[in-house]
Design a protein around this motif. Structure first.
Motif, mmCIF file in Angstrom:
data_model
loop_
_atom_site.group_PDB
_atom_site.id
_atom_site.type_symbol
_atom_site.label_atom_id
_atom_site.label_comp_id
_atom_site.label_asym_id
_atom_site.label_seq_id
_atom_site.Cartn_x
_atom_site.Cartn_y
_atom_site.Cartn_z
ATOM 1 N N ASN A 105 35.156 6.369 -24.568
ATOM 2 C CA ASN A 105 35.656 5.193 -25.311
ATOM 3 C C ASN A 105 37.008 4.681 -24.820
ATOM 4 O O ASN A 105 37.533 3.713 -25.381
ATOM 5 C CB ASN A 105 35.769 5.462 -26.822
ATOM 6 C CG ASN A 105 34.476 5.910 -27.463
ATOM 7 O OD1 ASN A 105 33.441 5.975 -26.807
ATOM 8 N ND2 ASN A 105 34.507 6.221 -28.751
ATOM 9 N N ARG A 116 31.476 -0.055 -21.394
ATOM 10 C CA ARG A 116 30.470 -0.246 -20.345
ATOM 11 C C ARG A 116 31.016 -0.957 -19.116
ATOM 12 O O ARG A 116 30.621 -0.648 -17.996
ATOM 13 C CB ARG A 116 29.281 -1.043 -20.910
ATOM 14 C CG ARG A 116 28.194 -1.371 -19.889
ATOM 15 C CD ARG A 116 27.591 -0.120 -19.299
ATOM 16 N NE ARG A 116 26.678 -0.403 -18.196
ATOM 17 C CZ ARG A 116 27.046 -0.482 -16.925
ATOM 18 N NH1 ARG A 116 28.322 -0.327 -16.574
ATOM 19 N NH2 ARG A 116 26.149 -0.710 -15.989
ATOM 20 N N SER A 151 32.138 -3.316 -24.465
ATOM 21 C CA SER A 151 31.716 -2.000 -24.947
ATOM 22 C C SER A 151 30.380 -2.059 -25.673
ATOM 23 O O SER A 151 29.915 -3.118 -26.113
ATOM 24 C CB SER A 151 32.790 -1.448 -25.891
ATOM 25 O OG SER A 151 32.338 -0.325 -26.611
ATOM 26 N N TRP A 152 29.793 -0.873 -25.840
ATOM 27 C CA TRP A 152 28.591 -0.746 -26.651
ATOM 28 C C TRP A 152 28.919 -0.823 -28.141
ATOM 29 O O TRP A 152 28.010 -0.747 -28.977
ATOM 30 C CB TRP A 152 27.871 0.563 -26.308
ATOM 31 C CG TRP A 152 27.267 0.536 -24.941
ATOM 32 C CD1 TRP A 152 26.925 -0.575 -24.215
ATOM 33 C CD2 TRP A 152 26.916 1.657 -24.120
ATOM 34 N NE1 TRP A 152 26.403 -0.224 -22.991
ATOM 35 C CE2 TRP A 152 26.374 1.137 -22.903
ATOM 36 C CE3 TRP A 152 27.000 3.038 -24.282
ATOM 37 C CZ2 TRP A 152 25.932 1.973 -21.873
ATOM 38 C CZ3 TRP A 152 26.555 3.857 -23.249
ATOM 39 C CH2 TRP A 152 26.030 3.333 -22.074
ATOM 40 N N ASP A 153 30.208 -0.979 -28.495
ATOM 41 C CA ASP A 153 30.560 -1.218 -29.905
ATOM 42 C C ASP A 153 30.425 -2.696 -30.275
ATOM 43 O O ASP A 153 30.841 -3.114 -31.349
ATOM 44 C CB ASP A 153 31.971 -0.701 -30.224
ATOM 45 C CG ASP A 153 33.084 -1.476 -29.521
ATOM 46 O OD1 ASP A 153 32.805 -2.494 -28.844
ATOM 47 O OD2 ASP A 153 34.260 -1.057 -29.648
ATOM 48 N N LYS A 154 29.842 -3.489 -29.353
ATOM 49 C CA LYS A 154 29.570 -4.918 -29.554
ATOM 50 C C LYS A 154 30.850 -5.749 -29.626
ATOM 51 O O LYS A 154 30.903 -6.765 -30.318
ATOM 52 C CB LYS A 154 28.722 -5.154 -30.819
ATOM 53 C CG LYS A 154 27.402 -4.397 -30.830
ATOM 54 C CD LYS A 154 26.600 -4.697 -32.086
ATOM 55 C CE LYS A 154 25.325 -3.860 -32.142
ATOM 56 N NZ LYS A 154 24.531 -4.136 -33.363
ATOM 57 N N GLU A 210 25.713 -8.409 -29.441
ATOM 58 C CA GLU A 210 25.053 -7.127 -29.177
ATOM 59 C C GLU A 210 25.939 -6.300 -28.235
ATOM 60 O O GLU A 210 27.038 -6.708 -27.884
ATOM 61 C CB GLU A 210 23.668 -7.350 -28.549
ATOM 62 C CG GLU A 210 22.494 -7.048 -29.481
ATOM 63 C CD GLU A 210 22.373 -5.554 -29.786
ATOM 64 O OE1 GLU A 210 23.164 -4.737 -29.242
ATOM 65 O OE2 GLU A 210 21.492 -5.197 -30.588
ATOM 66 N N ARG A 211 25.453 -5.130 -27.829
ATOM 67 C CA ARG A 211 26.181 -4.275 -26.885
ATOM 68 C C ARG A 211 26.403 -5.017 -25.570
ATOM 69 O O ARG A 211 25.498 -5.677 -25.060
ATOM 70 C CB ARG A 211 25.381 -3.002 -26.615
ATOM 71 C CG ARG A 211 25.309 -2.022 -27.781
ATOM 72 C CD ARG A 211 24.093 -1.137 -27.672
ATOM 73 N NE ARG A 211 22.874 -1.906 -27.872
ATOM 74 C CZ ARG A 211 21.679 -1.542 -27.433
ATOM 75 N NH1 ARG A 211 21.532 -0.418 -26.763
ATOM 76 N NH2 ARG A 211 20.612 -2.300 -27.663
ATOM 77 N N TYR A 258 26.625 -5.377 -21.703
ATOM 78 C CA TYR A 258 26.014 -4.714 -20.549
ATOM 79 C C TYR A 258 26.700 -5.063 -19.228
ATOM 80 O O TYR A 258 26.718 -4.265 -18.303
ATOM 81 C CB TYR A 258 24.536 -5.095 -20.430
ATOM 82 C CG TYR A 258 23.618 -4.396 -21.392
ATOM 83 C CD1 TYR A 258 24.006 -3.249 -22.074
ATOM 84 C CD2 TYR A 258 22.334 -4.885 -21.608
ATOM 85 C CE1 TYR A 258 23.144 -2.607 -22.952
ATOM 86 C CE2 TYR A 258 21.454 -4.244 -22.484
ATOM 87 C CZ TYR A 258 21.872 -3.105 -23.152
ATOM 88 O OH TYR A 258 21.006 -2.474 -24.022
ATOM 89 N N THR A 279 24.924 -9.436 -22.794
ATOM 90 C CA THR A 279 24.742 -8.352 -23.759
ATOM 91 C C THR A 279 23.270 -7.990 -23.922
ATOM 92 O O THR A 279 22.383 -8.658 -23.379
ATOM 93 C CB THR A 279 25.308 -8.747 -25.145
ATOM 94 O OG1 THR A 279 24.377 -9.640 -25.796
ATOM 95 C CG2 THR A 279 26.674 -9.406 -25.050
ATOM 96 N N ALA A 280 23.027 -6.923 -24.694
ATOM 97 C CA ALA A 280 21.660 -6.598 -25.099
ATOM 98 C C ALA A 280 21.103 -7.780 -25.889
ATOM 99 O O ALA A 280 21.851 -8.636 -26.376
ATOM 100 C CB ALA A 280 21.667 -5.338 -25.961
ATOM 101 N N GLN A 291 15.416 -7.172 -20.427
ATOM 102 C CA GLN A 291 16.805 -6.722 -20.510
ATOM 103 C C GLN A 291 17.635 -7.065 -19.275
ATOM 104 O O GLN A 291 17.215 -6.853 -18.147
ATOM 105 C CB GLN A 291 16.821 -5.204 -20.726
ATOM 106 C CG GLN A 291 18.199 -4.585 -20.803
ATOM 107 C CD GLN A 291 18.117 -3.073 -20.920
ATOM 108 O OE1 GLN A 291 17.439 -2.561 -21.794
ATOM 109 N NE2 GLN A 291 18.788 -2.369 -20.036
#
Length: 330
Positions: A79, A102, A117-120, A145-146, A148, A161-162, A188
């Motif tokens: 993180n 990410r 980040s994957w924390d959106k 979204e997360r 990428y 993002t996702a 994706q």
């Protein structure tokens, strides 16, 4: 279509001990920064093929980028967003996300570090201030979204993002996206990279396709966009599709390279919509690509990207970042 040229590439010495998540050439030299799932960020002199430094983190490192030849930045599964000071072998934590980081970019236009980040969330950091979340953090921007993949060109930032979302920001006004888009590809997103001339971006996906998009929303501007199939093969009457993990634009010519889970690197002429040639097959998936500042060198990361899940018998040692001397002239 002519036969693929035999490119003489050399394997970088002292590679990471696990998969390579990304690699980047410096804008000022032939220094190469490599991030890996083995929790390391390594600095190489690609021309001399020498390891210049190594930083170990608390988790897998998912991305890295240069500030200049004396420092860089990294994004980790632990993180944390870190600044790496090469000459002193020192690292500072700029701050943290609430989930793995990410992707990371340094903006020369604003002097800020940008992380997804994957924390959106998207976060902007000021690396010139003292380290610490409160003092370094410039702003936090919620994403659908997360995150990428990120890419910068001038004051434009593209966030993929996702959920196939794409947000386009003007770094001078981050209060809301300049454009909110949906990927024209059905599956994706793997990678987004802006055109060096600033007119648009290329987007790749797990379905073996690349979309060429343009920022100009006029009818004339949007009429230029297109998508094409790549990194596929026919076998026993079946079309086998490979994810396109990486896109890299040549800094001088209007050409670009793509790398896929088929282990190939293809070079394309986007203006004329044709493939120029294909490098000989690499030992495993191509996970990342980077041209150096004048386009003489191309760094290729060849490592297993878990597209087929865990393989206990597989040697996951990175097969290399190969620097290939080649000029892409069309």
């Amino acid at each position: 279509m002519t036969a693929a040229p035999q490119v003489t590439g050399r394997e970088i010495s002292n590679p990471p001990s696990d998969g390579i998540s990304n690699l980047r050439f410096s804008n000022h030299s032939d220094h190469l920064l490599v991030s890996s799932w083995d929790k390391s960020v390594r600095l190489y002199d690609a021309s001399a093929n020498v390891l210049r430094g190594e930083f170990m983190h608390g988790g897998a490192v998912l991305d890295c980028c240069f500030h200049d030849d004396s420092s860089g930045f990294s994004a980790s599964v632990d993180n944390a967003v870190r600044r790496l000071v090469f000459n002193y072998g020192r690292e500072d934590i700029l701050g943290k996300h609430d989930a793995p980081v990410r992707c990371i970019e340094y903006s020369y236009a604003t002097g800020q570090v940008i992380t997804g980040s994957w924390d959106k969330t998207l976060k902007c950091w000021d690396p010139r201030g003292a380290s610490g979340q409160e003092r370094s953090l410039v702003g936090t921007y919620t994403q659908p979204e997360r995150v990428y993949s990120l890419s910068l060109v001038g004051n434009r930032l593209v966030v993929a993002t996702a959920g196939r979302h794409v947000n386009v920001y003007d770094l001078r006004n981050m209060s809301q996206p300049e454009q909110r888009r949906e990927s024209s590809l059905k599956y994706q997103t793997r990678c987004v990279r802006c055109y060096p001339n600033g007119t648009g971006y290329a987007l790749s996906s797990v379905e073996g396709r690349v979309a060429m998009e343009f920022f100009d929303l006029s009818e004339a501007g949007q009429s230029k966009k297109y998508a094409f199939k790549c990194h596929r093969k026919s076998e026993a009457g079946r079309d086998i599709v490979y994810p396109v993990n990486a896109i890299a634009f040549h800094p001088i010519y209007a050409t670009f390279a793509t790398g896929g889970c088929d282990g190939y690197v293809n070079v394309w002429d986007g203006n004329n919509k044709k493939r120029l040639y294909q490098y000989p097959k690499y030992p495993s998936s191509v996970s990342a690509l980077s041209f150096n500042r004048d386009g003489r060198l191309l760094a290729v990361a060849s490592s297993y990207t878990f597209e087929e899940g865990e393989k206990p018998s597989l040697d996951k040692t990175a097969a290399a970042a190969a620097a290939a001397s080649a000029a892409y002239v069309h």
